[in-house]
Write an enzyme that holds these catalytic residues in place. Structure first.
Site, PDB file in Angstrom:
ATOM      1  N   ARG A  31       4.283   7.760   0.371  1.00  0.00           N
ATOM      2  CA  ARG A  31       2.924   8.275   0.177  1.00  0.00           C
ATOM      3  C   ARG A  31       2.809   9.740   0.556  1.00  0.00           C
ATOM      4  O   ARG A  31       2.037  10.485  -0.047  1.00  0.00           O
ATOM      5  CB  ARG A  31       1.937   7.410   0.974  1.00  0.00           C
ATOM      6  N   GLY A  99      10.224  -1.106  -5.549  1.00  0.00           N
ATOM      7  CA  GLY A  99       8.995  -1.647  -6.110  1.00  0.00           C
ATOM      8  C   GLY A  99       7.781  -0.846  -5.682  1.00  0.00           C
ATOM      9  O   GLY A  99       6.832  -0.669  -6.461  1.00  0.00           O
ATOM     10  N   ARG A 127      11.511  -7.613 -11.308  1.00  0.00           N
ATOM     11  CA  ARG A 127      10.337  -7.833 -10.464  1.00  0.00           C
ATOM     12  C   ARG A 127       9.048  -7.754 -11.280  1.00  0.00           C
ATOM     13  O   ARG A 127       8.946  -7.011 -12.256  1.00  0.00           O
ATOM     14  CB  ARG A 127      10.323  -6.832  -9.299  1.00  0.00           C
ATOM     15  N   SER A 172      -1.725  -7.632  -1.648  1.00  0.00           N
ATOM     16  CA  SER A 172      -0.670  -6.710  -2.071  1.00  0.00           C
ATOM     17  C   SER A 172      -1.112  -5.284  -1.817  1.00  0.00           C
ATOM     18  O   SER A 172      -1.986  -4.760  -2.510  1.00  0.00           O
ATOM     19  CB  SER A 172      -0.330  -6.888  -3.555  1.00  0.00           C
ATOM     20  N   ASP A 320       7.436  -8.139   5.071  1.00  0.00           N
ATOM     21  CA  ASP A 320       8.778  -7.585   4.902  1.00  0.00           C
ATOM     22  C   ASP A 320       9.721  -7.963   6.031  1.00  0.00           C
ATOM     23  O   ASP A 320      10.930  -7.733   5.935  1.00  0.00           O
ATOM     24  CB  ASP A 320       8.716  -6.062   4.792  1.00  0.00           C
ATOM     25  N   ARG A 393      17.113  -6.064   3.206  1.00  0.00           N
ATOM     26  CA  ARG A 393      16.570  -6.736   4.388  1.00  0.00           C
ATOM     27  C   ARG A 393      17.330  -8.021   4.715  1.00  0.00           C
ATOM     28  O   ARG A 393      17.475  -8.386   5.887  1.00  0.00           O
ATOM     29  CB  ARG A 393      15.079  -7.002   4.200  1.00  0.00           C
TER      30      ARG A 393
END
EC number: 2.5.1.19
Length: 441
Positions: A31, A99, A127, A172, A320, A393
């Site tokens: 961001r 993503g 995805r 989301s 996550d 992950r």
């Protein structure tokens, strides 16, 4: 790094000790680059994550005419071009494995005057993107996907966007953020309502860039037609990356570590809440604010964990971190039950299936459910091989299992760890984990 596959080999035992700082928060890093590019003036950021995912975002804006100096040692400076200053890229924008980058960029590109295309690697290309394309199209965008709503995304330029009132069908932060970013270009007030809280970095950072954002209960609102003004950003350490060490120190006898400058955004601390309910010994020290985000140092010592039924309201706040949390569950006494986490099935891998398979490969009783897992813990991991399925992950979570293993653990296909945590192996080894890299077959 070359394109050849790499594996991790983790030796049994050890304990994590010392002070360490994990890389910068990936969500905030993405961001920072995006809003810095769309702002007026020169934005400077410290602590930026230099992982492959964030570098894809940097390169995408360079391809659209934005000057970006760095990143070097976490420092980057971005010469913003304003909301309407981007230029048409000469080729599709490759988001790699990210993503987050693809969904947020879709919101930005929906408001541009030029056509664009977003592509990704084989994992990202599987995805679901319909969840973001559909509401953006309702705003007046024209976004076409492949069959099943998969990438690539082909975005037609020159469409006049209108504000939307949209209730997210599932929590989301990525879809919410995409709609808010498109709302910067839309006529009227865009309002997004969440069924449960998700990370609010976009809302916080928009305010940091001088843009008015209203949050009322579960609804976020902004009006189009404003301006973003350049600012300085200090990116905190990523709590999602810290989660592996939080778990590793909690399960390894004799462990005692301090994780420095960790982001403590209230929409991201589910991992701390869940570990606390399991009996983890985590102390919060030196709490403060940095660049509009709360941060603190976390001291973690080994403890006896107990199985729990994970509270459903905590699931979106730790989405996550569940690969690591489920490794902790395998070391806890009793049964841990996760439900309401169907979102895990559409991450970089089907993380429910991948984590359950990895736990079973190491001798743990792990049963999948449609929206979660039941793990019966209380023992040590046995030696075995875990397939990470190219999911960073999954790879890092099972690396920590070596701390409580009876023998070596091999984790296959770990190259994508660099997307979120460059230097993971070196930092983990320095803290006390017996981990090495070897080339794959």
């Amino acid at each position: 790094m070359s394109d050849s596959r790499i594996d991790f080999l983790v030796q049994p035992g050890g304990a994590l000790v010392g002070r360490l700082r994990v890389p910068g928060d990936k969500s905030i890093s993405h961001r920072s680059v995006m809003l810095g590019a769309l702002a007026e003036g020169r934005t400077a950021a410290e602590g930026l994550l230099e992982g492959e995912d964030v570098l894809r975002t940097v390169n995408a804006f360079r391809a659209m005419g934005v000057r970006v100096d760095g990143p070097r040692a976490g420092h980057v400076e971005i010469e913003g071009v304003g909301l309407h200053g981007l230029k048409a890229p000469a080729a599709p924008l490759d988001m790699g494995n990210s993503g987050t980058a693809m969904r947020l960029m879709a919101g930005i590109l929906a408001g541009q005057a030029f056509d664009s295309e977003l592509v990704g690697d084989p994992s990202l290309s599987k995805r679901p993107m319909k969840r973001v394309a559909e509401p953006l199209n309702r705003m007046g965008a024209e976004i076409r996907t492949e069959e099943g709503g998969r990438p690539p995304l082909r975005i037609s330029g020159g469409r006049a966007l209108s504000a939307i009132r949209y209730a997210l069908p599932v929590p989301s932060a990525q879809v919410k953020s995409a709609l808010l970013l498109a709302g910067l270009y839309a006529k009227g007030e865009t309002a997004v309502t969440e069924p449960a809280p998700t990370r609010d970095h976009t809302e916080r950072m928009l305010r940091g860039f001088g843009y008015a954002v209203e949050v009322s209960g579960s609804t976020v609102r902004l009006s189009g037609g404003g301006r973003l003004k350049a600012c300085r950003i200090d990116v905190p350490a990523d709590i999602s990356s810290a989660a592996f060490f939080l778990v590793g120190a909690s399960i390894a006898p004799g462990a005692d570590i301090v994780l420095e400058h960790v982001g403590m955004n209230p929409t991201r601390v589910g991992v701390l809440t869940i570990l606390g309910l399991m009996g983890a010994d985590i102390g919060i020290e030196n709490a403060r604010e940095s660049g509009g985000e709360p941060v603190a140092d976390l001291r973690v010592r080994a403890s006896r964990l107990r199985g729990i039924r994970i509270p459903p309201e905590q699931v979106p706040l730790a989405i996550d971190e569940f690969p690591a949390l489920l490794v902790a569950a395998a070391c806890a006494e009793g049964e841990t039950v996760l439900s309401g986490a169907e979102e895990l099935r559409v991450k970089e891998s089907d993380r429910i299936a991948a984590t359950a398979a990895g736990l079973r490969a190491l001798g743990i009783d792990a049963r999948e459910t449609p929206d979660g897992m039941i793990v019966r813990g209380g023992g040590a991991f046995r030696s075995g091989t875990v397939e990470s399925l190219g999911d960073h992950r999954i790879a890092m979570a099972f690396a920590m299992a070596g701390l409580r293993s009876q023998g070596p653990i091999t984790i296959r296909d770990c190259k994508n760890v660099d997307t979120s945590f460059p230097g993971f192996v070196e930092l983990a080894r320095r803290a006390g984990l017996g981990i090495t890299i070897r080339g794959g077959r």
